[in-house]
Write a protein that holds these residues in place. Structure first.
Motif, PDB file in Angstrom:
ATOM      1  N   ARG A 116     -54.104 -48.472  13.148  1.00  0.00           N
ATOM      2  CA  ARG A 116     -54.027 -49.470  12.078  1.00  0.00           C
ATOM      3  C   ARG A 116     -54.731 -48.948  10.842  1.00  0.00           C
ATOM      4  NH1 ARG A 116     -55.703 -54.436  16.028  1.00  0.00           N
ATOM      5  NH2 ARG A 116     -53.944 -54.132  17.388  1.00  0.00           N
ATOM      6  N   SER A 117     -54.032 -48.967   9.705  1.00  0.00           N
ATOM      7  CA  SER A 117     -54.685 -48.407   8.536  1.00  0.00           C
ATOM      8  C   SER A 117     -54.125 -48.942   7.237  1.00  0.00           C
ATOM      9  CB  SER A 117     -54.524 -46.898   8.523  1.00  0.00           C
ATOM     10  OG  SER A 117     -55.038 -46.377   7.337  1.00  0.00           O
ATOM     11  N   PRO A 118     -54.982 -49.444   6.366  1.00  0.00           N
ATOM     12  CA  PRO A 118     -54.538 -49.765   5.022  1.00  0.00           C
ATOM     13  C   PRO A 118     -54.609 -48.542   4.106  1.00  0.00           C
ATOM     14  CG  PRO A 118     -56.749 -50.577   5.366  1.00  0.00           C
ATOM     15  CD  PRO A 118     -56.287 -49.976   6.669  1.00  0.00           C
ATOM     16  N   GLY A 126     -47.382 -46.590  21.956  1.00  0.00           N
ATOM     17  CA  GLY A 126     -47.312 -47.161  20.619  1.00  0.00           C
ATOM     18  C   GLY A 126     -48.329 -46.579  19.674  1.00  0.00           C
ATOM     19  N   LEU A 127     -47.925 -46.404  18.448  1.00  0.00           N
ATOM     20  CA  LEU A 127     -48.805 -46.012  17.372  1.00  0.00           C
ATOM     21  C   LEU A 127     -48.659 -47.122  16.344  1.00  0.00           C
ATOM     22  CD1 LEU A 127     -50.624 -43.721  16.327  1.00  0.00           C
ATOM     23  CD2 LEU A 127     -48.590 -42.721  15.295  1.00  0.00           C
ATOM     24  N   HIS A 128     -49.701 -47.911  16.155  1.00  0.00           N
ATOM     25  CA  HIS A 128     -49.618 -49.099  15.322  1.00  0.00           C
ATOM     26  C   HIS A 128     -50.483 -48.960  14.083  1.00  0.00           C
ATOM     27  CE1 HIS A 128     -47.678 -51.104  18.704  1.00  0.00           C
ATOM     28  NE2 HIS A 128     -48.608 -50.532  19.453  1.00  0.00           N
ATOM     29  N   ALA A 129     -49.980 -49.462  12.960  1.00  0.00           N
ATOM     30  CA  ALA A 129     -50.742 -49.489  11.721  1.00  0.00           C
ATOM     31  C   ALA A 129     -50.821 -50.923  11.233  1.00  0.00           C
ATOM     32  CB  ALA A 129     -50.075 -48.618  10.658  1.00  0.00           C
ATOM     33  N   GLN A 130     -51.858 -51.216  10.482  1.00  0.00           N
ATOM     34  CA  GLN A 130     -52.027 -52.560   9.965  1.00  0.00           C
ATOM     35  C   GLN A 130     -52.030 -52.512   8.451  1.00  0.00           C
ATOM     36  OE1 GLN A 130     -55.441 -54.559  11.504  1.00  0.00           O
ATOM     37  NE2 GLN A 130     -55.372 -56.139   9.954  1.00  0.00           N
ATOM     38  N   SER A 131     -51.129 -53.242   7.838  1.00  0.00           N
ATOM     39  CA  SER A 131     -51.169 -53.376   6.392  1.00  0.00           C
ATOM     40  C   SER A 131     -52.038 -54.582   6.089  1.00  0.00           C
ATOM     41  CB  SER A 131     -49.753 -53.572   5.840  1.00  0.00           C
ATOM     42  OG  SER A 131     -49.249 -54.822   6.263  1.00  0.00           O
ATOM     43  N   SER A 132     -52.189 -54.917   4.823  1.00  0.00           N
ATOM     44  CA  SER A 132     -53.033 -56.057   4.494  1.00  0.00           C
ATOM     45  C   SER A 132     -52.430 -57.364   4.994  1.00  0.00           C
ATOM     46  CB  SER A 132     -53.257 -56.121   2.979  1.00  0.00           C
ATOM     47  OG  SER A 132     -52.002 -56.209   2.323  1.00  0.00           O
ATOM     48  N   GLY A 158     -55.806 -47.402  12.866  1.00  0.00           N
ATOM     49  CA  GLY A 158     -54.869 -48.112  13.722  1.00  0.00           C
ATOM     50  C   GLY A 158     -55.202 -47.934  15.186  1.00  0.00           C
ATOM     51  N   THR A 159     -54.220 -48.123  16.043  1.00  0.00           N
ATOM     52  CA  THR A 159     -54.427 -48.069  17.486  1.00  0.00           C
ATOM     53  C   THR A 159     -53.370 -47.200  18.153  1.00  0.00           C
ATOM     54  OG1 THR A 159     -55.288 -50.321  17.422  1.00  0.00           O
ATOM     55  CG2 THR A 159     -54.642 -49.472  19.582  1.00  0.00           C
ATOM     56  N   LEU A 160     -53.797 -46.317  19.030  1.00  0.00           N
ATOM     57  CA  LEU A 160     -52.906 -45.550  19.896  1.00  0.00           C
ATOM     58  C   LEU A 160     -52.995 -46.182  21.271  1.00  0.00           C
ATOM     59  CD1 LEU A 160     -51.152 -43.058  20.633  1.00  0.00           C
ATOM     60  CD2 LEU A 160     -53.303 -41.885  21.148  1.00  0.00           C
ATOM     61  N   SER A 172     -56.079 -47.717  25.274  1.00  0.00           N
ATOM     62  CA  SER A 172     -55.916 -47.996  23.854  1.00  0.00           C
ATOM     63  C   SER A 172     -57.162 -47.508  23.121  1.00  0.00           C
ATOM     64  CB  SER A 172     -55.724 -49.501  23.653  1.00  0.00           C
ATOM     65  OG  SER A 172     -55.457 -49.782  22.311  1.00  0.00           O
ATOM     66  N   VAL A 173     -56.970 -46.847  21.990  1.00  0.00           N
ATOM     67  CA  VAL A 173     -58.104 -46.347  21.208  1.00  0.00           C
ATOM     68  C   VAL A 173     -57.787 -46.469  19.724  1.00  0.00           C
ATOM     69  CG1 VAL A 173     -57.317 -43.940  21.302  1.00  0.00           C
ATOM     70  CG2 VAL A 173     -59.734 -44.444  20.869  1.00  0.00           C
ATOM     71  N   LYS A 174     -58.773 -46.874  18.967  1.00  0.00           N
ATOM     72  CA  LYS A 174     -58.638 -46.940  17.510  1.00  0.00           C
ATOM     73  C   LYS A 174     -58.949 -45.565  16.917  1.00  0.00           C
ATOM     74  CE  LYS A 174     -59.345 -51.672  16.227  1.00  0.00           C
ATOM     75  NZ  LYS A 174     -58.134 -51.676  15.439  1.00  0.00           N
TER      76      LYS A 174
END
Length: 168
Positions: A2-4, A33-39, A110-112, A155-157
């Motif tokens: 997750r990354s802005p 999953g490879l997840h990103a976080q927007s605002s 984000g999170t893997l 899961s790891v950030k």
């Protein structure tokens, strides 16, 4: 992950490990999953369900590089890939395809997430579980538990606070 903000490192390799021991037959479940976080919301950057193929994943270590065994079902959920430990006591890794590697910069903070299981509930070799290697050096992460004989979620950030080791 997750990354802005974009990552500043050029990452070449990411390898979730199987940490096999003795006769362990490790499996990597679908829906890596490879997840990103927007605002506003979290979004999935890359996802592998292993229902049609091994989707570019490879196995590195032990006695060399090889293709994983692909199974279109019995994953967590979806299909899965697997490998049999070829050298007793050696660590081997599932090696991510370039598509995942290209997304790492956008996934900072984000999170893997992935799931693993092994064929026998025996102690594993204590080694790094996720490794990222790039021109700036090597990052590694080690989980406090090993996979069991049932699907075990990991899961790891991708943040400094998560416990990553630099050039270790």
């Amino acid at each position: 992950l997750r990354s802005p903000e974009p990552a500043k490192a050029d990452v070449h390799t990411l390898m979730p490990t199987a940490r096999p021991a003795a006769i362990a037959h490790a499996l990597l479940a679908g829906l890596i999953g490879l997840h990103a976080q927007s605002s506003l919301q979290e979004r999935t950057l890359v996802e592998y369900d292993f229902t049609a193929s091994a989707q570019g994943w490879a196995v590195s270590g032990d006695t060399g590089s090889t293709e994983p065994v692909f199974q279109p079902s019995c994953g967590s959920p979806g299909g899965h890939i697997s490998n049999i430990d070829e050298a007793l006591g050696e660590t081997w890794y599932f090696r991510a395809p370039d598509g995942l590697l290209r997304q790492l910069a956008a996934a900072e903070n984000g999170t893997l997430s992935y799931s693993l299981k092994q064929s026998a509930d025996i102690p594993s070799v204590l080694d790094d579980d996720v490794i990222i290697v790039g021109p700036a050096g090597r990052l590694s992460f080690r989980f406090g538990t090993s996979p069991g004989t049932e699907w075990t979620p990991f899961s790891v950030k991708l943040t400094a606070a998560a416990g990553w080791r630099w050039n270790w």
